[in-house]
Design an enzyme around this catalytic site. Sequence first.
Site, PDB file in Angstrom:
ATOM      1  N   GLY A  17       0.805  -1.222   0.000  1.00  0.00           N
ATOM      2  CA  GLY A  17       0.000   0.000   0.000  1.00  0.00           C
ATOM      3  C   GLY A  17       0.840   1.275   0.000  1.00  0.00           C
ATOM      4  N   ASN A  87       3.348   5.018   9.329  1.00  0.00           N
ATOM      5  CA  ASN A  87       2.331   4.761   8.311  1.00  0.00           C
ATOM      6  C   ASN A  87       1.354   3.655   8.694  1.00  0.00           C
ATOM      7  OD1 ASN A  87       1.366   4.503   5.319  1.00  0.00           O
ATOM      8  ND2 ASN A  87       2.125   2.460   5.877  1.00  0.00           N
ATOM      9  N   TYR A 156     -12.187   5.544  13.852  1.00  0.00           N
ATOM     10  CA  TYR A 156     -11.040   5.781  12.953  1.00  0.00           C
ATOM     11  C   TYR A 156     -10.798   7.291  12.835  1.00  0.00           C
ATOM     12  CZ  TYR A 156      -8.317   5.800   8.576  1.00  0.00           C
ATOM     13  OH  TYR A 156      -7.355   6.000   7.614  1.00  0.00           O
TER      14      TYR A 156
HETATM   15  N1  NAD Z   1      -5.991   4.008   1.605  1.00  0.00           N
HETATM   16  C1  NAD Z   1      -6.658   5.094   1.976  1.00  0.00           C
HETATM   17  O1  NAD Z   1      -7.701   5.438   1.382  1.00  0.00           O
HETATM   18  C2  NAD Z   1      -6.148   5.942   3.117  1.00  0.00           C
HETATM   19  C3  NAD Z   1      -6.694   7.225   3.271  1.00  0.00           C
HETATM   20  C4  NAD Z   1      -6.242   8.026   4.320  1.00  0.00           C
HETATM   21  C5  NAD Z   1      -5.275   7.564   5.182  1.00  0.00           C
HETATM   22  N2  NAD Z   1      -4.753   6.311   5.010  1.00  0.00           N
HETATM   23  C6  NAD Z   1      -3.738   5.882   5.971  1.00  0.00           C
HETATM   24  O2  NAD Z   1      -2.556   5.526   5.281  1.00  0.00           O
HETATM   25  C7  NAD Z   1      -1.864   4.512   6.005  1.00  0.00           C
HETATM   26  C8  NAD Z   1      -1.553   3.340   5.078  1.00  0.00           C
HETATM   27  O3  NAD Z   1      -2.782   2.780   4.655  1.00  0.00           O
HETATM   28  P1  NAD Z   1      -2.961   1.847   3.360  1.00  0.00           P
HETATM   29  O4  NAD Z   1      -4.144   2.344   2.636  1.00  0.00           O
HETATM   30  O5  NAD Z   1      -1.672   1.681   2.649  1.00  0.00           O
HETATM   31  O6  NAD Z   1      -3.417   0.490   4.104  1.00  0.00           O
HETATM   32  P2  NAD Z   1      -2.913  -1.021   3.996  1.00  0.00           P
HETATM   33  O7  NAD Z   1      -3.883  -1.805   4.803  1.00  0.00           O
HETATM   34  O8  NAD Z   1      -2.686  -1.395   2.582  1.00  0.00           O
HETATM   35  O9  NAD Z   1      -1.488  -0.956   4.721  1.00  0.00           O
HETATM   36  C9  NAD Z   1      -1.376  -0.794   6.113  1.00  0.00           C
HETATM   37  C10 NAD Z   1      -0.204  -1.628   6.581  1.00  0.00           C
HETATM   38  O10 NAD Z   1      -0.111  -1.485   8.006  1.00  0.00           O
HETATM   39  C11 NAD Z   1       0.210  -2.755   8.541  1.00  0.00           C
HETATM   40  N3  NAD Z   1      -0.186  -2.850   9.938  1.00  0.00           N
HETATM   41  C12 NAD Z   1      -1.437  -2.901  10.459  1.00  0.00           C
HETATM   42  N4  NAD Z   1      -1.389  -3.060  11.786  1.00  0.00           N
HETATM   43  C13 NAD Z   1      -0.071  -3.086  12.119  1.00  0.00           C
HETATM   44  C14 NAD Z   1       0.622  -3.237  13.361  1.00  0.00           C
HETATM   45  N5  NAD Z   1      -0.032  -3.392  14.523  1.00  0.00           N
HETATM   46  N6  NAD Z   1       1.976  -3.205  13.336  1.00  0.00           N
HETATM   47  C15 NAD Z   1       2.651  -3.068  12.169  1.00  0.00           C
HETATM   48  N7  NAD Z   1       2.047  -2.944  10.967  1.00  0.00           N
HETATM   49  C16 NAD Z   1       0.698  -2.960  10.963  1.00  0.00           C
HETATM   50  C17 NAD Z   1      -0.554  -3.738   7.668  1.00  0.00           C
HETATM   51  O11 NAD Z   1      -0.044  -5.064   7.781  1.00  0.00           O
HETATM   52  C18 NAD Z   1      -0.375  -3.130   6.278  1.00  0.00           C
HETATM   53  O12 NAD Z   1       0.749  -3.640   5.621  1.00  0.00           O
HETATM   54  C19 NAD Z   1      -2.741   4.157   7.194  1.00  0.00           C
HETATM   55  O13 NAD Z   1      -2.304   4.848   8.343  1.00  0.00           O
HETATM   56  C20 NAD Z   1      -4.108   4.647   6.762  1.00  0.00           C
HETATM   57  O14 NAD Z   1      -4.946   4.919   7.858  1.00  0.00           O
HETATM   58  C21 NAD Z   1      -5.172   5.486   4.004  1.00  0.00           C
END
Ligand code: NAD
Length: 258
Positions: A17, A87, A156
Amino acid sequence: MNRVDGKVALVTGGARGIGGEAARQLVQAGAKVAITDLLEPEGEALAAELGNGTIFLQHDVTDEAAWARVVGETVGQLGGLDILVNNAGVWERSVIEEASVEQFDRICGVNLKGVFLGTKHAINAMKSRPADADSASIINLSSTAGLVGSSTSAIYSMTKGGVRLFTKSTAIEVRARGYNIRCNSVHPGATESAMQDDILATSNMTAAEIETHKATRTPMGRFGKPLDIAQAILFLASNDSAWMTGSEMVVDGGYTAR
Ligand SMILES: NC(=O)c1ccc[n+]([C@@H]2O[C@H](COP(=O)([O-])OP(=O)(O)OC[C@H]3O[C@@H](n4cnc5c(N)ncnc54)[C@H](O)[C@@H]3O)[C@@H](O)[C@H]2O)c1
């Protein structure tokens, strides 16, 4: 522009991601990167693919002892710590009236405690940096959900609003203590990832409705891609953002502009 040659970065949740793309951009811009994540096979595979000394460390961001270990191993194996990207994050659909304390603790554990612990341990590794060196940079992933409310995931949103203010307080506190460290937050809008797949899968929208939603949610007419967010992270990591601290970089295709 946006070079981080010779710097050492630690990216949590970096196996896939947004975090995975941030790790890729940092490596391509010259950094040595430690990817940390719960997901070991995916993290190991990405570290091998990126090469250039990239390492993977298995890590639960809610575990303080694990933080001491991964920061120590990063400094020991890569030679320091200049950039932390907090992240790792989790999203769960929640209705306030029905949500359990267990769900609250799960979401807050990763999204809030994880960012606190990462910042605490990174400051310790970064604080002795000379005043005339490039600042160390801590980058926290908040969200548009940390700026405006949501009808589907109040817990969230609460965590992402918390990350926004924790970032500003960190920025002020480290300067008050004389440390050469900057701290900024990034606020992505809906971005294609496993997390976003989960958001859409639990939305009750049909496939056709999802396509319409993607095309109409933002003025830019599309969802974000991990690269859109990773480029903002790289800018905040690099010295091109040298005078930015405590700021919130919104990368949302214009979603919060209307
Ligand atoms: N995708 C979106 O639309 C979006 C929008 C706004 C913010 N975000 C934020 O961006 C960041 C990345 O999100 P993404 O969309 O790539 O999600 P994703 O689910 O693809 O990636 C998140 C990663 O965090 C890891 N993770 C979860 N819990 C964990 C823990 N306890 N310890 C270590 N690693 C852990 C997961 O294994 C995963 O690889 C997050 O903080 C998310 O809240 C995402």
